[in-house]
Write a protein that holds these residues in place. Structure first.
Motif, short mmCIF file in Angstrom:
data_model
loop_
_atom_site.label_atom_id
_atom_site.label_comp_id
_atom_site.label_asym_id
_atom_site.label_seq_id
_atom_site.Cartn_x
_atom_site.Cartn_y
_atom_site.Cartn_z
N HIS A 112 29.80 -28.11 -128.28
CA HIS A 112 29.58 -27.50 -129.99
C HIS A 112 28.10 -26.76 -129.36
O HIS A 112 27.83 -25.55 -129.98
N ALA A 116 27.23 -22.62 -129.59
CA ALA A 116 26.27 -22.06 -130.47
C ALA A 116 25.00 -21.44 -129.74
O ALA A 116 24.70 -20.35 -130.12
N GLN A 117 24.74 -21.78 -128.56
CA GLN A 117 23.91 -21.07 -127.76
C GLN A 117 24.19 -19.63 -127.53
O GLN A 117 23.27 -18.80 -127.67
N VAL A 120 25.32 -17.79 -131.63
CA VAL A 120 24.78 -17.84 -132.80
C VAL A 120 23.49 -16.41 -132.75
O VAL A 120 23.30 -15.86 -133.64
N TRP A 123 25.64 -13.61 -133.79
CA TRP A 123 25.87 -13.50 -135.17
C TRP A 123 24.44 -13.39 -135.97
O TRP A 123 24.67 -12.66 -137.15
N PHE A 131 30.99 -20.94 -137.74
CA PHE A 131 31.15 -21.99 -136.65
C PHE A 131 32.04 -23.10 -137.44
O PHE A 131 31.70 -23.61 -138.67
N SER A 133 33.26 -26.77 -136.81
CA SER A 133 32.99 -28.05 -135.86
C SER A 133 34.10 -28.98 -136.37
O SER A 133 34.15 -29.44 -137.66
N LEU A 163 23.09 -26.38 -137.97
CA LEU A 163 23.44 -25.15 -137.91
C LEU A 163 23.28 -24.70 -139.12
O LEU A 163 22.85 -23.34 -139.60
N TYR A 167 20.69 -21.54 -140.09
CA TYR A 167 21.18 -20.40 -140.10
C TYR A 167 21.94 -19.94 -141.11
O TYR A 167 22.42 -18.64 -141.17
N VAL A 172 25.35 -17.17 -141.08
CA VAL A 172 26.07 -17.89 -140.21
C VAL A 172 26.86 -18.86 -141.20
O VAL A 172 26.13 -19.70 -141.83
N VAL A 174 29.47 -22.55 -141.78
CA VAL A 174 29.68 -23.65 -141.15
C VAL A 174 30.41 -24.46 -141.71
O VAL A 174 30.28 -24.87 -142.94
#
Length: 267
Positions: A112, A116-117, A120, A123, A131, A133, A163, A167, A172, A174
């Motif tokens: 995860h 994201a690295q 994100v 985005w 995202f 999860s 996250l 963000y 972004v 989630v």
């Protein structure tokens, strides 16, 4: 988020919840990259989506490897609008070994973080992205019998929260999916285990509530993404369990200890 025309990557899409989510996104109008360690299973998911009139690619990928995540983000469908971090394992029973912890942390958590690295920053620069999860009710409550699973699912929930907080103002979205028992090959494997810790864990899963279908989890996930909702509880009773836990932690732990004893002794 409107899903028609969006591109979505789903990891662990060769079976179970991942396949159901991939099919549900495609049915809602998204173009889906179905990724799995098992290349044949990933391709089967893509073929089923295509047969139903959807757009899909099946790609072999290790969800925990940065290079593979980057490759999933560079398909013919373009950079993903949505990334579903679904791939997961139950891991070893009990405390496990150093190697067991390395493996489950890589699959259930670092996959995860690495996704994201990669995604994100892109985005944030364009002002949109999503995202998902796929964690577990074990990430809100706990998991009897398997320390690695309990800890990594808690961590996955915590990372998804971070996250969303960090963000959310940058566009972004989630969602964090936390089901109880789901009829999947993963649950089948847990129920077939003979280790006493694993057996207690399996019993706790199937006794905690109705074992629902992967399609029910997928439907709840799609609805959450469309409405930009963070917490997804395919088993609504998990919210009451979570509130009970938070209202008196010592009482909850004592109750879980009693429950564990009953699972192991039958009394």
């Amino acid at each position: 988020m409107e899903l028609i025309g969006k591109s979505a990557v789903v990891t662990g899409a060769g079976s179970g919840i991942g396949r159901a989510i991939a099919e549900a996104f495609a049915a809602a109008g998204a173009r889906v990259v179905a990724a799995d360690l098992d290349a044949e299973s990933a391709e089967q998911t893509a073929e089923q989506i295509q047969a139903a009139g959807g757009e899909a690619l099946g790609i072999q990928a290790d969800a925990g490897a940065t290079a593979d995540i980057e490759a999933l983000s560079a398909t013919a469908f373009g950079p993903p609008d949505i990334y579903v971090a679904n791939a997961g394992i139950i891991g070893a029973p009990g405390l496990g070994t150093e190697t067991d912890w390395d493996v489950i942390l890589d699959v259930n958590l670092r996959a995860h973080v690495r996704a994201a690295q990669v995604l994100v920053p892109h985005w944030v620069s364009r002002g949109s992205g999503y995202f998902v999860s796929v964690a577990s009710a074990a990430g809100l409550l706990s998991q009897i019998g398997a320390a690695g699973y309990a800890v990594t699912k808690h961590a996955a929930v915590g990372f998804a929260e971070w996250l969303a907080i960090t963000y959310g103002d940058d566009g972004v979205g989630v969602s964090c999916v936390c089901p109880l028992g789901v009829a999947t090959p993963l649950l089948d494997a847990v129920r077939a285990a003979t280790d006493s810790d694993a057996a207690a864990g399996a019993a706790s899963i199937v006794q905690s509530g109705e074992v629902i279908s992967a399609e029910q989890v997928a439907a709840a996930t799609i609805e959450a993404v469309q409405s930009d909702r963070f917490l997804v509880l395919p088993h609504p009773q998990v919210l009451d369990m979570y509130r009970h836990k938070g209202s008196d932690y010592d009482r909850w732990i004592a109750g879980m200890q009693r429950y564990q004893r009953s699972l192991r002794t039958g009394r």
